[in-house]
Design a protein around this motif. Structure first.
Motif, PDB file in Angstrom:
ATOM      1  N   ALA A  55       0.818  -1.217   0.000  1.00  0.00           N
ATOM      2  CA  ALA A  55       0.000   0.000   0.000  1.00  0.00           C
ATOM      3  C   ALA A  55       0.849   1.264   0.000  1.00  0.00           C
ATOM      4  CB  ALA A  55      -0.929   0.011   1.209  1.00  0.00           C
ATOM      5  N   MET A  56       0.409   2.200  -0.810  1.00  0.00           N
ATOM      6  CA  MET A  56       0.994   3.545  -0.827  1.00  0.00           C
ATOM      7  C   MET A  56      -0.168   4.499  -0.549  1.00  0.00           C
ATOM      8  SD  MET A  56       2.980   5.498  -3.943  1.00  0.00           S
ATOM      9  CE  MET A  56       4.071   4.111  -4.185  1.00  0.00           C
ATOM     10  N   GLN A  57      -0.224   5.043   0.664  1.00  0.00           N
ATOM     11  CA  GLN A  57      -1.329   5.901   1.067  1.00  0.00           C
ATOM     12  C   GLN A  57      -0.860   7.347   1.131  1.00  0.00           C
ATOM     13  OE1 GLN A  57      -3.114   5.022   4.858  1.00  0.00           O
ATOM     14  NE2 GLN A  57      -5.009   6.057   4.297  1.00  0.00           N
ATOM     15  N   LYS A  58      -1.555   8.188   0.383  1.00  0.00           N
ATOM     16  CA  LYS A  58      -1.240   9.616   0.349  1.00  0.00           C
ATOM     17  C   LYS A  58      -2.471  10.410   0.755  1.00  0.00           C
ATOM     18  CE  LYS A  58       2.875   9.103  -1.555  1.00  0.00           C
ATOM     19  NZ  LYS A  58       4.089   9.488  -0.856  1.00  0.00           N
ATOM     20  N   MET A  59      -2.221  11.550   1.323  1.00  0.00           N
ATOM     21  CA  MET A  59      -3.295  12.468   1.671  1.00  0.00           C
ATOM     22  C   MET A  59      -3.290  13.604   0.662  1.00  0.00           C
ATOM     23  SD  MET A  59      -4.518  10.748   4.099  1.00  0.00           S
ATOM     24  CE  MET A  59      -5.839  11.794   4.682  1.00  0.00           C
ATOM     25  N   VAL A  62      -5.137  20.653  -0.655  1.00  0.00           N
ATOM     26  CA  VAL A  62      -5.430  21.708  -1.626  1.00  0.00           C
ATOM     27  C   VAL A  62      -5.228  23.046  -0.936  1.00  0.00           C
ATOM     28  CG1 VAL A  62      -7.192  22.776  -3.086  1.00  0.00           C
ATOM     29  CG2 VAL A  62      -7.067  20.280  -2.907  1.00  0.00           C
ATOM     30  N   ASP A  63      -4.295  23.813  -1.483  1.00  0.00           N
ATOM     31  CA  ASP A  63      -3.987  25.137  -0.918  1.00  0.00           C
ATOM     32  C   ASP A  63      -3.809  25.079   0.597  1.00  0.00           C
ATOM     33  OD1 ASP A  63      -4.124  26.209  -3.482  1.00  0.00           O
ATOM     34  OD2 ASP A  63      -6.254  26.688  -3.299  1.00  0.00           O
ATOM     35  N   GLY A  64      -3.097  24.054   1.053  1.00  0.00           N
ATOM     36  CA  GLY A  64      -2.772  23.921   2.465  1.00  0.00           C
ATOM     37  C   GLY A  64      -3.842  23.276   3.327  1.00  0.00           C
ATOM     38  N   ALA A  65      -4.970  22.860   2.732  1.00  0.00           N
ATOM     39  CA  ALA A  65      -6.043  22.235   3.506  1.00  0.00           C
ATOM     40  C   ALA A  65      -6.161  20.752   3.129  1.00  0.00           C
ATOM     41  CB  ALA A  65      -7.367  22.944   3.254  1.00  0.00           C
ATOM     42  N   LEU A  66      -6.295  19.912   4.120  1.00  0.00           N
ATOM     43  CA  LEU A  66      -6.469  18.480   3.910  1.00  0.00           C
ATOM     44  C   LEU A  66      -7.883  18.228   3.394  1.00  0.00           C
ATOM     45  CD1 LEU A  66      -5.359  15.602   4.261  1.00  0.00           C
ATOM     46  CD2 LEU A  66      -6.160  15.692   6.629  1.00  0.00           C
ATOM     47  N   VAL A  67      -8.006  17.557   2.215  1.00  0.00           N
ATOM     48  CA  VAL A  67      -9.321  17.353   1.623  1.00  0.00           C
ATOM     49  C   VAL A  67      -9.597  15.916   1.208  1.00  0.00           C
ATOM     50  CG1 VAL A  67      -9.469  19.740   0.801  1.00  0.00           C
ATOM     51  CG2 VAL A  67      -8.614  17.943  -0.720  1.00  0.00           C
ATOM     52  N   GLY A  68      -8.613  15.019   1.289  1.00  0.00           N
ATOM     53  CA  GLY A  68      -8.888  13.665   0.852  1.00  0.00           C
ATOM     54  C   GLY A  68      -7.718  12.727   0.995  1.00  0.00           C
ATOM     55  N   SER A  69      -7.951  11.505   0.516  1.00  0.00           N
ATOM     56  CA  SER A  69      -6.969  10.437   0.585  1.00  0.00           C
ATOM     57  C   SER A  69      -6.968   9.686  -0.735  1.00  0.00           C
ATOM     58  CB  SER A  69      -7.357   9.482   1.718  1.00  0.00           C
ATOM     59  OG  SER A  69      -6.561   8.328   1.718  1.00  0.00           O
ATOM     60  N   ILE A  70      -5.803   9.201  -1.141  1.00  0.00           N
ATOM     61  CA  ILE A  70      -5.687   8.367  -2.330  1.00  0.00           C
ATOM     62  C   ILE A  70      -4.647   7.293  -2.050  1.00  0.00           C
ATOM     63  CG2 ILE A  70      -4.016   9.920  -3.452  1.00  0.00           C
ATOM     64  CD1 ILE A  70      -5.502   9.157  -6.136  1.00  0.00           C
ATOM     65  N   SER A  71      -4.947   6.080  -2.468  1.00  0.00           N
ATOM     66  CA  SER A  71      -4.065   4.957  -2.163  1.00  0.00           C
ATOM     67  C   SER A  71      -3.963   4.019  -3.354  1.00  0.00           C
ATOM     68  CB  SER A  71      -4.624   4.144  -0.990  1.00  0.00           C
ATOM     69  OG  SER A  71      -4.816   4.931   0.143  1.00  0.00           O
ATOM     70  N   THR A  72      -2.815   3.369  -3.442  1.00  0.00           N
ATOM     71  CA  THR A  72      -2.659   2.236  -4.336  1.00  0.00           C
ATOM     72  C   THR A  72      -2.249   1.060  -3.473  1.00  0.00           C
ATOM     73  OG1 THR A  72      -0.381   2.879  -4.837  1.00  0.00           O
ATOM     74  CG2 THR A  72      -2.084   3.562  -6.415  1.00  0.00           C
ATOM     75  N   PHE A  73      -2.639  -0.152  -3.909  1.00  0.00           N
ATOM     76  CA  PHE A  73      -2.398  -1.345  -3.102  1.00  0.00           C
ATOM     77  C   PHE A  73      -2.648  -2.562  -3.972  1.00  0.00           C
ATOM     78  CE2 PHE A  73      -6.620   0.322  -2.719  1.00  0.00           C
ATOM     79  CZ  PHE A  73      -7.438  -0.763  -2.995  1.00  0.00           C
ATOM     80  N   GLU A  74      -2.200  -3.705  -3.499  1.00  0.00           N
ATOM     81  CA  GLU A  74      -2.491  -4.961  -4.191  1.00  0.00           C
ATOM     82  C   GLU A  74      -3.658  -5.649  -3.514  1.00  0.00           C
ATOM     83  OE1 GLU A  74       0.730  -7.633  -5.057  1.00  0.00           O
ATOM     84  OE2 GLU A  74       2.008  -5.962  -5.667  1.00  0.00           O
ATOM     85  N   MET A  75      -4.583  -6.129  -4.361  1.00  0.00           N
ATOM     86  CA  MET A  75      -5.711  -6.886  -3.854  1.00  0.00           C
ATOM     87  C   MET A  75      -5.946  -8.051  -4.809  1.00  0.00           C
ATOM     88  SD  MET A  75      -9.332  -5.818  -2.295  1.00  0.00           S
ATOM     89  CE  MET A  75     -10.193  -4.955  -3.509  1.00  0.00           C
ATOM     90  N   GLU A  76      -5.869  -9.248  -4.256  1.00  0.00           N
ATOM     91  CA  GLU A  76      -6.064 -10.461  -5.045  1.00  0.00           C
ATOM     92  C   GLU A  76      -5.137 -10.488  -6.267  1.00  0.00           C
ATOM     93  OE1 GLU A  76     -10.248 -10.903  -5.812  1.00  0.00           O
ATOM     94  OE2 GLU A  76     -10.725 -10.785  -3.687  1.00  0.00           O
ATOM     95  N   GLY A  77      -3.883 -10.078  -6.047  1.00  0.00           N
ATOM     96  CA  GLY A  77      -2.868 -10.137  -7.087  1.00  0.00           C
ATOM     97  C   GLY A  77      -2.896  -9.011  -8.100  1.00  0.00           C
ATOM     98  N   GLU A  78      -3.796  -8.044  -7.936  1.00  0.00           N
ATOM     99  CA  GLU A  78      -3.869  -6.909  -8.856  1.00  0.00           C
ATOM    100  C   GLU A  78      -3.617  -5.617  -8.107  1.00  0.00           C
ATOM    101  OE1 GLU A  78      -7.115  -6.516 -11.558  1.00  0.00           O
ATOM    102  OE2 GLU A  78      -7.381  -8.668 -11.750  1.00  0.00           O
ATOM    103  N   ARG A  79      -2.914  -4.699  -8.762  1.00  0.00           N
ATOM    104  CA  ARG A  79      -2.676  -3.366  -8.199  1.00  0.00           C
ATOM    105  C   ARG A  79      -3.930  -2.537  -8.437  1.00  0.00           C
ATOM    106  NH1 ARG A  79       0.652  -1.764  -4.721  1.00  0.00           N
ATOM    107  NH2 ARG A  79       1.364   0.370  -4.771  1.00  0.00           N
TER     108      ARG A  79
END
Length: 156
Positions: A55-59, A62-79
């Motif tokens: 997993a690569m989890q990023k927050m 936007v303009d210094g304000a936290l607004v979300g999360s985005i991640s990549t990861f492997e699940m059942e052998g697929e990224r």
């Protein structure tokens, strides 16, 4: 508007928990926690994500304000890639720009993604980034309490 992806920090957990329990967001995402208000279950889920070596989890900031999360990861052998935005940040192009930034950080391909058919905005974000529909699946979605169709996307 300046968008930055930053590594997850434990201080981000409270905001992520709040976003992931917003009723409109839960319905749109559909495939969510059984009980979005269960903080202990959220904390266990987050600990599993944090312990996953794929997993690569990023927050998303936007303009210094936290607004979300985005991640990549492997699940059942697929990224796979997944993202979640604060409901207040919807409709401003943030998800598209954050996804584009994440695709520069994690260059492993192929990359899969999923969107409930009832969430055309998320499907559009993926399509703009070059993802193409490769299938559909139906499964029980806790967020709506019913069987829901989802679109499966892939980026090569």
């Amino acid at each position: 508007m300046t968008i930055e992806l930053r590594d997850f920090d434990e201080a981000d957990a409270d905001a992520l928990y709040e976003w992931m329990r917003h009723p409109v967001s839960v319905r749109m995402a559909a495939f969510t926690a059984e009980d979005p208000d269960d903080r202990e279950a959220f904390d266990r889920w987050l600990a599993r994500v944090r312990a996953n070596p794929t997993a690569m989890q990023k927050m998303i900031w936007v303009d210094g304000a936290l607004v979300g999360s985005i991640s990549t990861f492997e699940m059942e052998g697929e990224r796979e890639v997944s993202y979640w935005l604060d409901r207040a940040a919807w409709g401003r192009g943030i998800a598209s720009r954050a996804l584009a930034a994440m695709l520069e950080v994690d260059t492993e391909r192929p990359l899969s993604a999923r969107a409930a058919t009832a969430n055309p905005a998320s499907a559009a974000v993926l399509e703009r980034a070059g993802f193409v529909e490769v299938g559909r699946d139906t499964g029980f979605a806790n967020g709506v309490g019913a069987e829901v169709e989802e679109i499966i996307f892939r980026l090569d």
